[in-house]
Design a protein around this motif. Structure first.
Motif, short mmCIF file in Angstrom:
data_model
loop_
_atom_site.label_atom_id
_atom_site.label_comp_id
_atom_site.label_asym_id
_atom_site.label_seq_id
_atom_site.Cartn_x
_atom_site.Cartn_y
_atom_site.Cartn_z
N ASP A 213 44.69 42.04 37.88
CA ASP A 213 44.58 40.69 37.30
C ASP A 213 43.75 39.77 38.20
N ASP B 15 40.13 40.79 37.85
CA ASP B 15 39.60 40.36 36.56
C ASP B 15 39.31 38.86 36.56
N GLU C 151 35.65 37.21 35.85
CA GLU C 151 35.47 36.22 34.79
C GLU C 151 34.91 34.91 35.32
#
Length: 84
Positions: free
Chosen positions: A66, A69, A73
């Protein structure tokens, strides 16, 4: 215990003069049945232990994934703002 569930019937059948390959096959089947019926608590405890260990590893991995990611992003969002 599982080895005994196989070895005991095998020894009895061999002492009775049964063909060795047939005695081994029948002993394996008997051992599997005895193990399935009488050792269910042991099997369930082992499977729960393995599940808990695997779930603990996945929780740590998911937190890392997470975070990675989120970084990707953020970089992609900056790049898309720069092009627009």
């Amino acid at each position: 215990m599982r080895l005994a569930a196989f070895a005991l019937p095998l020894a009895i059948m061999l002492l009775l003069g049964m063909i060795p390959w047939l005695a081994a096959t029948l002993s394996a089947i008997i051992g599997l049945c005895v193990s399935y019926i009488f050792f269910a608590k042991t099997r369930n405890a082992l499977s729960e232990s393995l599940y808990e260990k695997r779930a603990a590893k996945n929780v740590n991995h998911d937190k890392d994934a997470d975070a990675e990611d989120a970084e990707v992003e953020a970089v992609l969002a900056k790049e898309s703002k720069g092009k627009a």
